[in-house]
Design an enzyme around this catalytic site. Structure first.
Site, short mmCIF file in Angstrom:
data_model
loop_
_atom_site.label_atom_id
_atom_site.label_comp_id
_atom_site.label_asym_id
_atom_site.label_seq_id
_atom_site.Cartn_x
_atom_site.Cartn_y
_atom_site.Cartn_z
N ALA A 91 4.27 13.94 3.54
CA ALA A 91 2.90 13.52 3.83
C ALA A 91 2.93 12.23 4.63
O ALA A 91 2.94 11.14 4.08
CB ALA A 91 2.11 13.32 2.53
N GLU A 129 0.91 3.13 10.24
CA GLU A 129 -0.55 3.11 10.09
C GLU A 129 -1.23 4.15 10.98
O GLU A 129 -2.28 3.92 11.55
CB GLU A 129 -1.12 1.71 10.35
CG GLU A 129 -0.85 0.78 9.19
CD GLU A 129 -1.81 -0.39 9.11
OE1 GLU A 129 -3.01 -0.21 9.41
OE2 GLU A 129 -1.36 -1.48 8.75
N ASP A 143 -9.22 1.60 9.00
CA ASP A 143 -10.16 1.22 10.07
C ASP A 143 -10.19 -0.29 10.26
O ASP A 143 -10.39 -0.78 11.38
CB ASP A 143 -11.58 1.72 9.73
CG ASP A 143 -11.76 3.20 9.99
OD1 ASP A 143 -10.92 3.80 10.68
OD2 ASP A 143 -12.76 3.76 9.50
N PHE A 160 0.86 -1.19 0.00
CA PHE A 160 0.00 0.00 0.00
C PHE A 160 0.89 1.23 0.00
O PHE A 160 1.78 1.36 0.84
CB PHE A 160 -0.89 -0.01 1.24
CG PHE A 160 -1.88 1.12 1.29
CD1 PHE A 160 -3.05 1.08 0.54
CD2 PHE A 160 -1.67 2.23 2.10
CE1 PHE A 160 -3.98 2.11 0.58
CE2 PHE A 160 -2.59 3.27 2.16
CZ PHE A 160 -3.74 3.22 1.39
N ILE A 207 7.62 2.40 2.13
CA ILE A 207 6.54 1.50 1.76
C ILE A 207 6.92 0.05 2.10
O ILE A 207 7.90 -0.49 1.56
CB ILE A 207 6.20 1.62 0.26
CG1 ILE A 207 5.86 3.08 -0.08
CG2 ILE A 207 5.04 0.69 -0.09
CD1 ILE A 207 4.77 3.71 0.78
N GLY A 228 21.80 -7.11 31.85
CA GLY A 228 22.80 -6.89 30.81
C GLY A 228 22.65 -7.84 29.64
O GLY A 228 22.90 -7.47 28.48
N ILE A 253 14.35 -7.31 32.81
CA ILE A 253 14.42 -8.57 33.56
C ILE A 253 15.67 -9.36 33.16
O ILE A 253 16.32 -9.98 34.01
CB ILE A 253 13.14 -9.39 33.33
CG1 ILE A 253 11.97 -8.73 34.08
CG2 ILE A 253 13.32 -10.84 33.80
CD1 ILE A 253 10.63 -9.33 33.77
#
Length: 387
Positions: A129, A365, A239, A122, A156, A342, A339
């Site tokens: 933008a 997204e 959505d 996509f 992309i 190192g 946890i």
């Protein structure tokens, strides 16, 4: 917890888990180190039908919805978010065709995507933008028999690897966002090339690349829906795919929790396994609670979207699933590194990779700040006139 999955949904989850354990975990560190696209794993996903989970049966898919996609994405992300992003990126590219494509477009493109023969991608984001999607500069100018695309898309997912691209371009700049349109562009079309492959903090197994259009001719038959529908198509697509980003967050967080618990049960300090220390127990308890809360929200939102009859009614909850689960992923992976101490900072253990990978979920997204804007605006509308 039992989320009351159907036998079919359990099968999808189990298949994705099998691929994750047998095919992804053994090579995830190497793929990350070499920044190598996981073509072999993508082929397995295609051969087993995993790419067709959300595609209609008529076009070679399983016919599932958002929840089925989330189940598959979660299990792949539990093993490697870079591989899962490559898988999910194809679904993102296919969604505009699934939602708004003509019968002819669906018949031409979806079977190859469902079978994994071709990956999709996509293309919306550009250098100027990102969150401000209305500022895209890529243009599509009418010409005899189609359109000429000019411009550059940036960052992309699956760029260069995919064969099928859904591209958002301006057909009438004077109309602002209402002047954007969506096109199906195929790899190999004249005037369509690729720029540099990005070197990234995380999800290194996925390909992130520039798309370059220089008088790229796209037949008029490849216009999705009609001119001016580009941003509606984009928003409706997001959505439905943002819960998938939430599922990625659940998956990588669960993977980090798995590793942290195993390590805490083995690591000995002061002659005791560190899981016996209350400080570690509380950290793990909070991690586990957040993971389960994120999973519950993502699954609930996915079911709601699958059952919703009004596409305008899902932006808020879709954003909630993405925001909460991605924030959980960042916190849980960071706590997992803590946890491990190192050792967690070293590449010998997978949690440092999980922490690097998780960060992108708060960004792509739609950044989590933009999602909170969307949620806030929807809340304002809901409470307008209420006391």
């Amino acid at each position: 917890m039992d989320y009351f999955l159907t036998p079919e949904q359990q099968s999808i989850r189990d298949l994705a888990r099998k691929i994750a354990v047998e095919k992804i975990i053994p090579v995830r560190a190497e793929l990350d180190e070499k920044e190598e696209f996981p073509w072999e794993i993508m082929r397995v996903c295609g051969e087993t039908g995993l790419f067709g989970v959300s595609i209609e049966e008529e076009y070679g898919g399983f016919g599932g919805g958002v929840l089925e996609n989330c189940l598959a994405v979660e299990e792949l992300s539990r093993a490697c978010l870079g591989v899962a992003t490559s898988y999910a990126g194809s679904g993102l590219g296919a969604h505009p065709i699934m939602l708004y494509g003509s019968p002819e477009q669906k018949k031409k493109y979806l079977p190859d995507i469902a079978s994994g023969k071709k990956l999709a991608a996509f293309g919306l984001t550009e250098a100027d933008a990102g969150s401000d999607a209305g500022s895209i500069r890529t243009t599509a100018t009418r010409t005899e028999g189609g359109y000429l695309l000019n411009g550059t898309k940036q960052w992309i997912t699956n760029g260069g690897e995919a064969e099928i691209y859904t591209i958002i371009a301006m057909t009438d700049r004077s109309k602002g966002p209402r002047g954007a349109s969506a096109f199906i562009v195929e790899k190999g079309m004249s005037g369509f090339s690729f720029g540099k492959k990005e070197k990234k903090l995380g999800i290194r197994a996925s390909a992130t690349r520039e798309l370059v259009f220089q008088d790229c001719f796209v037949p008029k038959e490849n216009l999705i829906a009609r001119e001016g529908m580009g941003f509606i198509i984009t928003m409706r697509t997001f959505d439905r795919t943002r819960p998938g980003v939430g599922a990625q967050g659940v998956g990588v967080a669960q993977g980090a929790l798995d590793e942290a618990v195993r390590y805490a049960r083995e690591r000995v300090q002061f002659e005791r396994k560190i899981i016996s220390f209350q400080a570690i127990q509380h950290l793990l308890a909070d991690m586990a609670t957040l993971v389960e809360a994120a999973r519950a929200l993502v699954y609930s939102v996915a079911r709601y979207i699958d059952q919703s009859k009004d596409p305008k009614d899902i932006s808020k909850v879709s954003g909630m699933a993405k925001v909460f689960a991605s924030d959980v992923a960042m916190k849980v992976t960071t706590d997992a590194v803590q946890i491990f101490g190192g050792y967690g900072y070293m590449r010998d253990y997978p949690v440092e990779k999980m922490m690097r990978d998780a960060k992108i979920l708060q960004i792509y997204e739609g950044t989590n700040q933009i999602q909170r804007n969307i949620i806030g605006l929807e809340l304002s509308k809901e409470y307008a006139g209420k006391r």
